[in-house]
Scaffold this active site. Sequence first.
Site, PDB file in Angstrom:
ATOM      1  N   ILE A 155      37.788 -79.542  56.436  1.00  0.00           N
ATOM      2  CA  ILE A 155      36.428 -79.447  56.994  1.00  0.00           C
ATOM      3  C   ILE A 155      36.332 -78.276  57.977  1.00  0.00           C
ATOM      4  O   ILE A 155      36.891 -78.336  59.090  1.00  0.00           O
ATOM      5  CB  ILE A 155      36.011 -80.777  57.666  1.00  0.00           C
ATOM      6  N   GLU A 361      34.191 -74.054  48.940  1.00  0.00           N
ATOM      7  CA  GLU A 361      32.823 -74.222  48.401  1.00  0.00           C
ATOM      8  C   GLU A 361      32.808 -74.061  46.878  1.00  0.00           C
ATOM      9  O   GLU A 361      31.870 -73.492  46.299  1.00  0.00           O
ATOM     10  CB  GLU A 361      31.841 -73.292  49.124  1.00  0.00           C
TER      11      GLU A 361
END
Length: 378
Positions: A155, A361
């Site tokens: 994260i 991503e």
Amino acid sequence: MILTEEQTMIQDMARGYVREHIAPFSEEWDKNKTFPAEALQGLGELGFYGMLVPEQWGGSEIGYTAAALVLEEIAAGDGACSTVISVTNSVGCMPILNFGTDEQKEKFLKPLASGQKLGAFCLTEPHAGSDAADLKTKAVKDGDHYILNGVKQFITSGKNGDIAIVFAVTDPSAGKKGISAFVVPTDTPGYIVANVEDKMGQNASDTAQIVFEDCKIPAENLLGKEGEGYKIALSGLEGGRIGIAAQAVGMARAAYEYALQYAKDRTSFGKPIFKHQAVQFKLADMATQVDAARNMVLNAAQLRDAGKPCLKEACMAKLFASEIAEKICSDAIQVLGGYGYLKDYPVERIYRDVRIAQIYEGTSEVQKMVIARAIGSE
Ligand SMILES: CC(C)(COP(=O)(O)OP(=O)(O)OC[C@H]1O[C@@H](n2cnc3c(N)ncnc32)[C@H](O)[C@@H]1OP(=O)(O)O)[C@@H](O)C(=O)NCCC(=O)NCCSC(=O)CCS(=O)O
């Protein structure tokens, strides 16, 4: 692509800030793993935290094209800074803008978009990266609250971020339609930063493992409806991928520009190495590749600004820009020879920083999956 006067002005503003406040410190931040809070705050003050958010909600709404130009500039100074900025703009702000209530926008989006707070995106789990629907984190309704339990992995800004968009299963029997999205302030009890990863590059940004341990959040923090979470995640990633592609261009450009200057200064066999065709041709390829990647990024961004579908183009831009950026950075090392391999020269760091662009991503393989689906149905 010909830029508008406004886009050129924004690009110049970003370039000027990066030259003074980011690029000179990048090496030190990398070495000491320093989170560049002050430099990031300055970017926030320039309106670069909420580039896609209307002024009504605290943003500068300069659009995807200008945002891509800004991200390229930031990445040319420091890859990690551009990751933090890309994440907070796209997968931080956009889920709240597109799916939040006015109350949620007032409470969470305004501070993000106006540069006071940083966003994080908690989708990936230790066992679920590309297969993003295979989540184990659960959110169980308890009166007017939800209780979150589970683990999130990789994260960005998980430690230094303030507001996280968290995806969790609310209905285990419903598969993708059983995933919901929540806005979780990172100071909520039960939001635990379990680990900050030791990475190959981008050391100035934190990449954390987050454990949710009986993390109790008000039911009003549910984004959209129960079951809409997966769609919210994938729609956020579409725009996010343009940002990652732009930052790959920025890092590649920085490595190319350094190598070009080096080739003009360094001599061998009695002349600048740039005069040797072997070096000249390599640099010509690098310049062409940077331009090609940038054009793909701006094409996807322009489509998005025009409100046209751009999933395929965003994935193509991310795929091409991230893959070619690694090659350009590797070639930059080659131009510098032995010096390129030393930490004393920036191309070594840029090469480490850019490698992740092919992974986060959505890996290159996931981009190909999405592109293949799109061309299959054309
Ligand atoms: C691999 C995948 C592409 C597979 O996707 P799926 O096949 O499982 O998804 P679909 O069934 O096609 O779509 C589900 C649902 O969402 C809607 N959808 C899909 N894309 C979009 C979009 N771009 N905009 C809006 N809506 C969209 C679609 O219509 C469906 O809705 P309905 O059911 O029709 O209502 C996918 O799993 C994937 O992309 N995987 C990669 C995940 C990924 O990128 N992970 C990285 C996360 S971020 C990270 O790494 C951390 C770094 S950071 O901090 O950001």
